[in-house]
Design a protein around this motif. Structure first.
Motif, short mmCIF file in Angstrom:
data_model
loop_
_atom_site.label_atom_id
_atom_site.label_comp_id
_atom_site.label_asym_id
_atom_site.label_seq_id
_atom_site.Cartn_x
_atom_site.Cartn_y
_atom_site.Cartn_z
N TYR A 137 6.26 -6.52 -7.13
CA TYR A 137 5.91 -5.16 -7.13
C TYR A 137 5.80 -4.13 -6.23
CZ TYR A 137 5.19 -1.57 -10.79
OH TYR A 137 5.16 -0.22 -11.18
N GLU A 138 4.72 -4.24 -5.98
CA GLU A 138 5.24 -2.97 -5.02
C GLU A 138 5.77 -2.77 -3.95
OE1 GLU A 138 0.84 -3.33 -3.45
OE2 GLU A 138 0.10 -3.27 -5.36
N ASP A 139 6.38 -4.64 -3.25
CA ASP A 139 7.45 -3.99 -2.31
C ASP A 139 8.77 -3.62 -2.75
OD1 ASP A 139 5.67 -5.23 -1.00
OD2 ASP A 139 6.51 -7.30 -0.77
N LEU A 140 8.96 -3.63 -4.28
CA LEU A 140 9.98 -3.25 -5.01
C LEU A 140 10.54 -1.62 -4.73
CD1 LEU A 140 12.03 -6.79 -6.35
CD2 LEU A 140 12.56 -5.38 -4.66
N ASP A 141 9.46 -1.41 -5.08
CA ASP A 141 8.90 0.37 -5.83
C ASP A 141 9.04 1.00 -4.24
OD1 ASP A 141 8.05 2.44 -6.52
OD2 ASP A 141 6.22 2.53 -4.97
N ARG A 142 10.58 1.90 -4.38
CA ARG A 142 10.80 2.62 -3.46
C ARG A 142 10.22 4.29 -3.73
NH1 ARG A 142 17.00 1.88 -5.33
NH2 ARG A 142 16.43 2.29 -7.46
N THR A 143 9.90 4.27 -4.35
CA THR A 143 8.90 5.62 -4.53
C THR A 143 7.86 5.59 -3.75
OG1 THR A 143 7.95 5.52 -6.53
CG2 THR A 143 10.05 6.33 -6.94
N GLY A 144 6.93 4.66 -3.19
CA GLY A 144 5.11 4.00 -2.90
C GLY A 144 4.57 4.54 -3.85
N MET A 145 5.11 5.58 -5.33
CA MET A 145 4.20 5.32 -6.52
C MET A 145 3.19 4.33 -7.17
SD MET A 145 4.30 8.67 -6.12
CE MET A 145 2.88 9.65 -7.11
N VAL A 146 3.79 2.66 -6.78
CA VAL A 146 2.97 2.04 -7.22
C VAL A 146 1.87 1.64 -7.03
CG1 VAL A 146 3.45 -0.76 -7.65
CG2 VAL A 146 5.52 0.69 -8.00
N SER A 147 1.05 2.00 -6.03
CA SER A 147 0.23 2.26 -5.57
C SER A 147 -0.43 2.60 -5.85
CB SER A 147 0.42 1.54 -3.70
OG SER A 147 0.72 2.96 -3.33
N LEU A 148 -0.10 3.77 -6.28
CA LEU A 148 -1.22 4.94 -6.43
C LEU A 148 -1.54 4.75 -8.29
CD1 LEU A 148 -0.23 7.87 -4.69
CD2 LEU A 148 -2.18 5.92 -4.30
N ASP A 149 -0.63 3.67 -9.03
CA ASP A 149 -0.75 3.43 -10.67
C ASP A 149 -2.43 2.51 -11.03
OD1 ASP A 149 -0.40 2.91 -13.29
OD2 ASP A 149 1.36 1.90 -13.20
N PRO A 150 -2.60 3.42 -12.07
CA PRO A 150 -4.06 2.51 -12.01
C PRO A 150 -3.71 2.09 -12.74
CG PRO A 150 -3.62 5.70 -12.64
CD PRO A 150 -2.50 5.14 -12.11
N ALA A 151 -2.93 1.53 -13.76
CA ALA A 151 -3.14 0.89 -14.36
C ALA A 151 -2.58 -0.41 -13.39
CB ALA A 151 -1.75 0.17 -15.07
N VAL A 152 -1.98 -0.77 -12.54
CA VAL A 152 -2.03 -1.69 -11.26
C VAL A 152 -3.09 -1.81 -10.53
CG1 VAL A 152 -0.68 -2.71 -9.95
CG2 VAL A 152 0.61 -1.01 -11.14
N ILE A 153 -4.21 -0.98 -10.32
CA ILE A 153 -5.18 -1.10 -9.00
C ILE A 153 -6.28 -1.01 -10.71
CG2 ILE A 153 -7.05 0.94 -8.57
CD1 ILE A 153 -5.05 2.50 -7.64
N SER A 154 -6.17 -1.27 -11.81
CA SER A 154 -7.36 -1.61 -12.37
C SER A 154 -6.85 -3.43 -12.89
CB SER A 154 -7.33 -0.91 -13.57
OG SER A 154 -6.45 -1.41 -14.48
N GLU A 155 -6.07 -3.52 -13.08
CA GLU A 155 -5.76 -5.18 -12.74
C GLU A 155 -5.57 -5.49 -11.27
OE1 GLU A 155 -4.58 -8.01 -16.05
OE2 GLU A 155 -4.27 -5.37 -16.09
N LYS A 156 -6.17 -5.54 -11.09
CA LYS A 156 -6.06 -5.72 -10.19
C LYS A 156 -7.46 -5.99 -9.06
CE LYS A 156 -2.40 -4.57 -6.40
NZ LYS A 156 -1.49 -4.44 -5.04
N ILE A 157 -8.61 -4.89 -9.89
CA ILE A 157 -10.01 -5.22 -9.68
C ILE A 157 -10.07 -6.53 -10.88
CG2 ILE A 157 -11.82 -4.00 -10.10
CD1 ILE A 157 -10.44 -1.54 -9.83
#
Length: 528
Positions: A137-157
């Motif tokens: 999901y992050e690799d296909l993100d062209r904006t670079g904003m996915v890695s800063l998405d709180p929903a993604v970060i919290s799910e990874k935690i």
């Protein structure tokens, strides 16, 4: 087809949809499809608007038709997968997300596809697959904003914590705080991870940062103070020289919080205070607090107002009534036919070290099958619905554990026996083992000092408990609590060779402690 009618129906449908008038939007999209039944956008919009209306079957029909019209278009399979996901049919959702992945997808669909697949993998606790899909999901993100998405970060935690990878969980918790520095929960998650790592200095700094930078209301301020109590208690356990001062600090802070807390938080604070008193060896105060909570439980069960704590000692009949509240619930199950009165006839049979048959009735009373692990036992029943609404899960487990520990410490074996009989049904493995052990130990002590139990009774309880712990060891490795309790019980009945055999299975520090207990038992026997 009338192009004007089709265009008007689509415009009207889009307008109704944008205003959240989904029923009307669906009517217009249906009219559009009457004019042009194979239009991709009309099928998409009709299928999408069915979802908030919970018209799932109709939604599936529209998305399936889209797939039939353009089978190599992955967007259509993705839309059908989303519909299944929203309905809660996760197996079907995963099937069509996987189908979409192998087809041609729009640039904005492919990353969303991997995000959804990551969520599904997380739901089924496939940690590696979930993290891999998040990476895609992050690799296909062209904006670079996915890695800063709180929903993604919290799910990874959450995933790393499920995997007990506290290092990576901490790394993403720091990232989450950077992304959302005003949110108190980001600090609390990081604090919890650091506490699990026993990094107490860093955990204290996180609380300091939370007070400086997070948005804090009155309730949040109380929460932060309570976290400081937990930090002080944890530090006390790791620093014996400072233990008394730290526990006194925790005691005084909790006392202040109890004076400020509303009714919904007061019981948890009382429980916390009882635990601190136990750690301070103030057993009488801990028992008084814990028993007052049981009095309130009894009052709630009878739809009565909570009984005011007069500060007077409870007499034995009061204690007995409270302790047996939960046991009576099991009796009611038998009386109602929910549990077979002749359950003993079907109790599981297993064998002690000498090959003697032992029947274990306790698991049967809770409808637990013979292959069920202890982690899957039911929690101690929480008798009052009102109490369950404001008390955290496991409240009564911990309450009975504190009571049992204190009763044992003050050698009140009558109440220790009763409370152990309840706690052994806990879903918490250690609490369950501790309850079973103290129940048997109390019978042994009572058989030595009163007529309530005989030596034969004590032998029976010990044989059943030792066989139970042996059975748990046979079910799998890394069951050190069963090893410890089994070793202690062998020592208590003068089977010192068996006790040392168990102790030798443990890591060095624990082995040393258990060996010291075995020596105490040996000396006690020699001094008799």
């Amino acid at each position: 087809m009338d192009q004007d009618n089709f265009s008007e129906a689509m415009i009207n449908g889009e307008t109704a949809f944008s205003n959240a008038n989904y029923a009307l939007a669906l009517e217009w999209f249906r009219k559009a499809l009457e004019e042009k039944s194979d239009d991709p956008r009309a099928l998409l919009r009709a299928g999408t608007v069915c979802l908030p209306l919970k018209k799932y079957e109709e939604s599936f029909d529209y998305f399936r038709k889209s797939m039939e019209l353009d089978p190599e278009n992955g967007d259509n399979a993705f839309n059908l997968a989303n519909a299944y996901f929203i309905r809660g049919d996760h197996a079907k959702a995963f099937e069509f997300y996987s189908a979409a992945e192998s087809k041609r997808c729009s640039a904005d669909i492919k990353p969303r596809l991997y995000y959804q697949m990551a969520l599904l993998c997380s739901m089924r606790r496939d940690i590696k697959a979930a993290l891999t899909n998040f990476k895609k999901y992050e690799d296909l993100d062209r904006t670079g904003m996915v890695s800063l998405d709180p929903a993604v970060i919290s799910e990874k935690i959450k995933l790393y914590m499920m995997d007990n990878d506290l290092g990576n969980a901490a790394k993403y918790a720091v990232q989450w705080i950077s992304v959302a520095p005003a949110e108190l929960r980001t600090y609390m998650v990081y604090f919890s991870i650091l506490m699990a790592q026993k990094k107490y200095a860093a955990a204290g700094k996180v609380l300091d940062d939370a007070e400086k930078y997070a948005e804090i209301d009155a309730a949040s301020a109380v929460k932060l103070s309570n976290e400081r109590v937990k930090l002080a208690v944890a530090k006390a356990e790791s620093s014996p020289s400072d233990s008394k001062a730290l526990l006194d600090e925790a005691y005084n802070t909790t006392k202040t919080l109890m004076e400020k807390a509303d009714a919904s938080a007061k019981d948890e604070l009382k429980l916390q205070m009882a635990e601190i008193c136990m750690k301070l060896s103030n057993y009488k105060e801990a028992i008084t607090i814990a028993e007052s909570l049981l009095k309130e439980q009894a009052a709630e069960k009878n739809d009565a107002k909570p009984i005011e704590d007069s500060g007077e000692e409870l007499d034995e009949s009061d204690i007995e009534e409270m302790i047996y509240n939960d046991m009576q619930m099991m009796d009611e199950k038998i009386a109602s036919g929910e549990i077979d009165e002749g359950i003993g006839e079907y109790a599981e049979v297993y064998y002690d070290d000498d090959g003697n048959a032992i029947r274990d009735f306790s698991d049967g009373l809770l409808d637990i099958g013979p292959d069920t692990e202890i982690e899957e036992q039911e929690e101690i029943p929480e008798p009052a619905a009102e109490a369950a609404a404001v008390r955290k899960p496991g409240f009564y487990d911990k309450l009975y554990f504190i009571l049992l520990s204190c009763y044992a410490a003050v050698e009140d074996y009558d109440n220790a026996f009763k409370t152990g009989g309840i706690l052994k049904h806990s879903s918490n493995v250690y609490y369950s083992y501790f309850g079973r052990y103290i129940e048997a130990f109390s019978v042994k002590k009572l058989s030595e000092s009163s007529d309530r139990f005989s030596g034969e009774d004590a032998d029976k309880y010990y044989a059943e408990a030792i066989a139970f712990f042996r059975k748990r060891m046979l079910k799998g490795v890394n069951n050190n609590s069963a090893v410890i309790f089994r070793a202690r019980m062998y020592a208590e009945i003068a089977k010192f060779a068996k006790a040392e055999e168990m102790a030798n299975l443990l890591v060095l520090d624990t082995k040393t402690e258990v060996m010291a207990y075995i020596d105490e038992c040996r000396k006690e026997l020699q001094g008799m």
